[in-house]
Design a protein around this motif. Structure first.
Motif, short mmCIF file in Angstrom:
data_model
loop_
_atom_site.label_atom_id
_atom_site.label_comp_id
_atom_site.label_asym_id
_atom_site.label_seq_id
_atom_site.Cartn_x
_atom_site.Cartn_y
_atom_site.Cartn_z
N SER A 125 0.87 -1.29 0.02
CA SER A 125 0.04 -0.03 0.04
C SER A 125 1.08 1.25 -0.18
O SER A 125 0.47 2.35 -0.42
N ALA A 126 2.04 1.18 0.66
CA ALA A 126 2.87 2.33 0.63
C ALA A 126 3.52 2.62 -0.49
O ALA A 126 3.59 3.66 -1.12
N LEU A 127 3.83 1.36 -1.36
CA LEU A 127 4.39 1.58 -2.77
C LEU A 127 3.50 2.16 -3.66
O LEU A 127 3.82 2.86 -4.73
N ASP A 128 2.22 1.93 -3.66
CA ASP A 128 0.97 2.72 -4.47
C ASP A 128 0.60 4.14 -4.02
O ASP A 128 0.11 4.56 -4.83
N ASP A 129 1.29 4.69 -2.99
CA ASP A 129 1.16 5.97 -2.88
C ASP A 129 1.73 6.75 -3.60
O ASP A 129 3.19 6.73 -3.80
N LYS A 130 1.11 7.86 -4.17
CA LYS A 130 1.64 8.73 -5.24
C LYS A 130 2.71 9.60 -4.54
O LYS A 130 3.56 9.93 -5.30
N ASN A 131 2.62 9.96 -3.50
CA ASN A 131 3.48 10.91 -2.69
C ASN A 131 4.93 10.40 -2.47
O ASN A 131 5.87 10.95 -2.31
N LEU A 132 4.99 9.06 -2.85
CA LEU A 132 6.29 8.47 -2.38
C LEU A 132 7.13 8.67 -3.51
O LEU A 132 8.57 9.00 -3.33
N SER A 133 6.64 9.23 -4.76
CA SER A 133 7.71 9.72 -5.71
C SER A 133 8.41 11.00 -5.36
O SER A 133 9.56 11.42 -5.97
N GLU A 134 8.09 11.65 -4.19
CA GLU A 134 8.68 12.95 -3.69
C GLU A 134 9.89 12.51 -2.93
O GLU A 134 10.58 13.32 -2.85
N ILE A 135 9.99 11.16 -2.42
CA ILE A 135 11.39 10.71 -1.95
C ILE A 135 11.61 9.52 -2.56
O ILE A 135 11.41 8.30 -2.16
N PRO A 136 12.30 9.70 -3.94
CA PRO A 136 12.53 8.51 -4.62
C PRO A 136 13.57 7.54 -3.90
O PRO A 136 13.67 6.41 -4.52
N LYS A 137 14.62 8.07 -3.02
CA LYS A 137 15.28 7.07 -2.42
C LYS A 137 14.50 5.88 -1.60
O LYS A 137 15.03 4.69 -1.54
N PHE A 138 13.42 6.46 -1.01
CA PHE A 138 12.68 5.54 -0.29
C PHE A 138 11.93 4.49 -1.03
O PHE A 138 11.67 3.33 -0.57
N LYS A 139 11.53 5.11 -2.33
CA LYS A 139 10.67 4.36 -3.12
C LYS A 139 11.58 3.28 -3.59
O LYS A 139 11.28 1.85 -3.76
N VAL A 140 12.79 3.42 -4.01
CA VAL A 140 13.75 2.58 -4.47
C VAL A 140 13.98 1.24 -3.10
O VAL A 140 14.07 0.11 -3.53
N LEU A 141 14.08 1.84 -2.09
CA LEU A 141 14.50 0.80 -0.89
C LEU A 141 13.18 0.09 -0.84
O LEU A 141 13.36 -1.28 -0.61
N LEU A 142 12.11 0.56 -0.76
CA LEU A 142 10.87 -0.42 -0.75
C LEU A 142 10.70 -1.48 -1.79
O LEU A 142 10.28 -2.44 -1.43
#
Length: 442
Positions: free
Chosen positions: A279-296
């Motif tokens: 569900s966190a990966l589906d969050d559009k706001n995660l693109s604002e912090i790309p490093k964490f998107k890569v981590l997940l």
């Protein structure tokens, strides 16, 4: 001296009138008489006389409930005007004594105890303040506003956490259901039916329901941090993240979303963690912090993660959390992060291999053989995966041993599939034969 004599004579006259009205059952007159007596004491700034009159009037024979209620409410307005702290404490204690055991002034008593606890806390007596607050069970007060009840219980929880009484803090926190924060406050309040308790309006200093929601989850984060329960901490941050005022302000939601990502990574692998991760990966706001998107994404992808390269990439991010909302991740967090990466790698290996040597497993995990065996054994004990280690041969088997019933069931399933295929083939052959026969006739 002359002023004191005049005050006493004025009070005596009012007391005579109060007695006549009290015995006659005149509610309005009795209320006015007792409040006038208190007002005279207050105007004369005779605080000792005020305390004495409160006790005296409350103990009068056949004293009306409404008069006692009015007297307590009137005296509460004078608390902030007291000349010094000692006088203030004395007045609060007097009012507490008068209101003790009287159900019709239970809300006033709760507010008085809250004020006294605040004074004790300011004096550094946190244990005394917590004990005072725990005496009151506001959840049973029908006439108290919902927000005031929640705020009072949250204050009880906070004081318990401040004195490091985590068991009592958990018991008190369970008095608040998280569902209460999701109630639709926009709906109009229903008019009370005849016979229902009239709910009082909450005082102006009580926060709104959404603000209370944030306070509640911040306190729960403090409680779960004591036990290093990362998944529950993550769920608390998730609830804070869903608050509209937080979602609208990037300065607030970015640090919260970072915390959600970190605590998801730190949480042990289980179905709830996997669900929150997706569900966190589906969050559009995660693109604002790309490093964490890569981590997940690395955690979701079934590939072995190299710990050294990951730590070198995210070490600075890990350290900057101390300066952000919510503070640092805890002393054990760095060790636990390494542990989670090792667990992820073992799960990846178990997906690709049915049998593997311990030496090769240790190479893939970048660990010594003994460490790899220890981590694998811990995961088997916690039922995170199924594995058997043949120590003399140094082989790990990830296959689940099937019993005779499972083998027979798999055979019967295979036979059913085979017969279905045969039946479909026969049907197709028969269909083609019929088509050719009709074509020949034509």
């Amino acid at each position: 001296m002359e002023g004191k004599a005049n005050l006493e004579s004025a009070i005596e006259q009012l007391q005579n009138g109060e007695k006549q009205m009290r015995l006659a059952g005149d509610v309005a007159g009795t209320k006015k008489a007792v409040t006038d007596i208190l007002q005279l004491c207050f105007e004369a700034k005779d605080w000792k006389m005020l305390n004495d009159q409160i006790v005296l009037l409350s103990k009068k024979r056949g004293q009306l409930k409404q008069a006692v209620g009015a007297m307590v409410q009137q005296a509460m307005q004078y608390i902030d005007d007291t000349p010094d702290l000692e006088t203030r404490i004395e007045l609060i204690k007097t009012l507490n004594t008068v209101s003790a055991g009287k159900i019709y002034v239970e809300i006033e008593r709760a507010r008085l105890i809250k004020k006294l606890a605040k004074i004790k806390e300011e004096q550094g007596l946190i244990a005394e303040a917590a004990d005072l607050m725990q005496e009151v069970a506001v959840e049973t007060f029908g006439a108290m506003a919902k927000t005031e009840k929640i705020a009072f219980i949250l204050e009880q929880v906070r004081l318990c956490l401040d004195r490091q009484d985590y068991v009592r803090a958990q018991i008190l926190s369970r008095k608040i259901s998280p569902r209460v924060f999701d109630a639709d406050i926009s709906k109009e309040k229903k008019k009370p039916k005849e016979g229902d308790n009239i709910v009082e309006e909450a005082p102006a200093d009580i926060p709104s329901l959404l603000e209370l929601k944030r306070i509640y989850y911040e306190l729960m984060i403090r409680y779960y941090s004591h036990n290093n329960d990362y998944l529950e901490i993550c769920r608390c941050y998730k609830a804070i993240y869903e608050i509209p005022s937080v979602r609208e302000n990037p300065a607030q939601w970015i640090p919260v979303l970072r915390k959600i990502c970190w605590y998801l990574v730190l949480s042990p692998h289980d179905p709830m963690q996997s669900s929150l991760l997706n569900s966190a990966l589906d969050d559009k706001n995660l693109s604002e912090i790309p490093k964490f998107k890569v981590l997940l994404k690395q955690l979701v992808t079934m590939e072995v993660i190299q710990w050294t390269s990951l730590w070198n990439t995210y070490k600075d991010e890990f350290d900057t959390e101390k300066n952000l909302l919510g503070g640092f991740l805890g002393e054990k967090a760095a060790e636990d992060l390494k542990q989670r990466i090792i667990e992820h790698n073992i799960l990846v290996v178990s997906k690709y291999y049915s049998r593997i040597t311990l030496k090769r497993l240790a190479e893939l995990l970048c660990l010594h053989v003994q460490e790899a065996e220890k981590h694998l054994s811990d995961m088997v004990v916690s039922k995170a995966l199924v594995a058997k280690i043949d120590r003399p041969m140094g082989i790990v088997c990830f296959q689940v041993a099937k019993d005779s019933n499972d083998i027979l069931n798999s055979w019967s399933m295979n036979l059913e599939k085979l017969l279905d295929l045969v039946e479909k083939s026969c049907h197709q052959i028969h269909k083609e034969t019929m088509v050719h026969k009709t074509a020949l006739k034509v």
